[in-house]
Write an enzyme that holds these catalytic residues in place. Structure first.
Site, short mmCIF file in Angstrom:
data_model
loop_
_atom_site.label_atom_id
_atom_site.label_comp_id
_atom_site.label_asym_id
_atom_site.label_seq_id
_atom_site.Cartn_x
_atom_site.Cartn_y
_atom_site.Cartn_z
N VAL A 11 2.27 0.46 -4.47
CA VAL A 11 2.19 1.55 -3.51
C VAL A 11 0.80 2.18 -3.52
CG1 VAL A 11 3.11 3.84 -2.98
CG2 VAL A 11 4.65 2.01 -3.69
N THR A 121 8.60 7.32 -5.40
CA THR A 121 9.99 7.68 -5.05
C THR A 121 10.55 8.55 -6.17
OG1 THR A 121 10.20 5.64 -3.85
CG2 THR A 121 12.25 6.75 -4.44
N GLU A 160 7.13 -5.02 0.35
CA GLU A 160 6.24 -6.01 -0.25
C GLU A 160 6.18 -7.21 0.68
OE1 GLU A 160 7.07 -6.88 -4.33
OE2 GLU A 160 7.24 -4.75 -4.83
N GLY A 262 17.07 -7.58 -4.51
CA GLY A 262 16.41 -7.33 -5.79
C GLY A 262 15.13 -6.57 -5.55
N CYS A 265 12.49 -1.83 -5.99
CA CYS A 265 12.87 -0.59 -5.30
C CYS A 265 14.38 -0.40 -5.16
CB CYS A 265 12.21 -0.56 -3.93
SG CYS A 265 10.44 -0.75 -4.03
#
Ligand code: UGA
Length: 443
Positions: A11, A121, A160, A262, A265
């Site tokens: 990020v 997050t 991603e 998966g 996140c």
């Protein structure tokens, strides 16, 4: 504008490079010296399409720099984005110790007005804690208040593999703040993107992020549950998903049945949101079920393999894909890695191929299954992986797996059997070419 990015993971790095690309001066900081040394040389430690070129280009133009010095970088900047990791503890609760440490560091380095923005997050109410932590430091006299500060939440929605595109063309930008000044600064910063902007209070912005990831996870588990019903009845999940998705209220995206979600996140954010709800006195049982269905989906795949090879013990399974999704080398919480471990436990041998994630998988599997080093061969391409296999399994939907020479593939296999965990092939075509083929929810 001068921007400091703290934390150069996925990020932080993408956000920093993209803000620099928009013409800002960006100072990226990380405590990992090795990573910073590599970034200073223009070497990006992760595979993300277009990122390395963008990093190098903006470094050359003098708009993007890297250091381990948080103090200096904060001093030079007006906006500070916190992009540090918030990993799950054993209980599922997010570990916010790195974030707290960073908040203190920022406070100690303040020399003028600073806008501190949560990008990581975080659980609802984290913004309040950041503000309180800095205020306490000022109140204790440990640091002189210089110029004041604001806190805002500006969650990221970057996937991603398409993170740069998602940054430059977002569906929406969420800005959570109680300060007019902070709102003005962030609206100005994002102006060049010409994207819809939602301005809220900090808590709502924090919840928007967790609720969005939880909702998307729920969509995936929902379609995976429907795929089980399709398997049992002979219906076709692809057609069902299309028919559902054409209803605008449902939408076609995130209705791809497969081996479960998966990555770094969804699993972590689900755990965190369940935990936050528990803490607030609400049992979010819907999300517990989303998690359960996701985990069961791996058993569904193993069962399909045994339908084709009978006993898995002693069989050689060709694995297409190791990363948790295509266009990334990320294997964090990667369903393919879990499935390989399940196959090892049942006595299988593996021939695996992934265009980008082989090295990371080799290291991780050697650590997780030290006794199984000889049971897995990392292959140079898809054909190599197919050699002498009793069954092929598609675990990641990389584009290159869609365009293979299937006649050649068939000759290389010991038994022409395919379990397509991502539904990338056409069952009729596979049948015509002489493969025994099983997809997900497509009998
Ligand atoms: C996700 C969100 O999509 C981003 O909006 C968010 O910013 C990011 O998490 C984050 O919180 O940082 P990401 O984890 O990169 O992004 O990847 P996704 O494209 O969302 O895929 C997640 C998993 O779901 C993958 O394993 C993928 O294979 C699986 N998936 C996705 C399905 O099984 N079916 C689908 O229909 C879609």
């Amino acid at each position: 504008m001068n921007i400091c990015i703290i934390g150069t993971g996925y990020v932080g790095l993408v956000t920093g490079a993209c803000f620099a690309d928009l013409g800002n001066r960006v100072f990226c900081v990380d405590s990992d010296r090795k990573k910073i040394d590599s970034l200073k040389r223009g070497v990006v430690p992760i595979y993300e399409p277009g990122l390395e070129e963008m990093v190098r280009g903006n470094m050359k133009k003098g708009r993007l720099s890297f250091s381990t010095n948080i103090k200096e970088s904060v001093k030079k900047s007006t906006i500070i984005f916190i992009c540090v990791g918030t990993p799950s503890a054993e209980s599922g609760e997010p570990d916010l110790t790195a974030l707290e440490a960073v908040a203190r560091e920022i406070a100690k380095s303040m020399n003028s007005y600073k806008l501190i923005v949560e990008k990581s997050t975080v659980p609802v109410e984290t913004g309040e804690w950041v503000k309180r932590t800095i205020d306490t430091l000022f109140a204790s006299g440990a640091k002189k208040r210089e110029g004041g500060f604001d806190v805002a939440s500006n969650p990221e929605f970057l996937r991603e593999g398409s993170a740069i595109k998602d940054f430059k063309h977002p569906d929406r930008i969420v800005i959570g703040t109680g300060s007019e000044k902070a709102k003005k600064i962030l609206l100005e910063l994002y102006k060049p993107l010409k994207a819809p902007i939602v301005v809220t209070d900090i808590k709502s912005a924090e919840i928007i992020k967790h609720a969005s990831n939880s909702f998307l996870s729920m969509k995936i588990s929902f379609i995976n549950a429907i795929s089980v019903v399709c398997d049992k009845t002979g219906a076709d999940i692809k057609k069902v998903a299309r028919g559902m998705g054409m209803d605008k209220r449902i939408g076609t995206s995130f209705l791809e049945a497969g081996i479960g979600f998966g990555g770094s996140c969804f699993p972590k954010d689900l755990d965190a949101f369940i935990h936050i709800a528990d803490r607030l006195g609400y049992n979010f049982s819907l999300l517990r079920e989303v998690k359960k269905i996701n985990s069961e989906q791996k058993n569904v795949l193993i069962h399909k393999i045994s339908q084709l090879v009978w006993n898995i013990a002693g069989k050689t399974i060709g694995v297409f894909g190791l990363s948790f999704k295509p266009d990334t080398d990320d294997i964090r919480n990667s369903p393919p890695i879990d499935i390989i471990r399940m196959l090892f436990a049942r006595g299988a041998k593996i021939r695996a191929y992934d265009p980008k994630a082989a090295q990371k998988s080799r290291d991780t599997l050697a650590r997780l299954c030290p006794g199984k080093k000889k049971e897995i061969v990392y292959c140079k391409d898809a054909y190599d992986a197919a050699k002498g296999c009793d069954c092929l399994v598609v675990l990641t939907d990389w584009n290159e797996f869609k365009e293979l020479d299937f006649a050649k593939l068939k000759k290389l296999l010991k038994n022409p059997a395919i379990v397509d965990g991502r539904n990338i092939y056409d069952p009729e075509m596979m049948k015509k070419m002489g493969f025994t083929y099983i997809g997900i929810g497509r009998r």
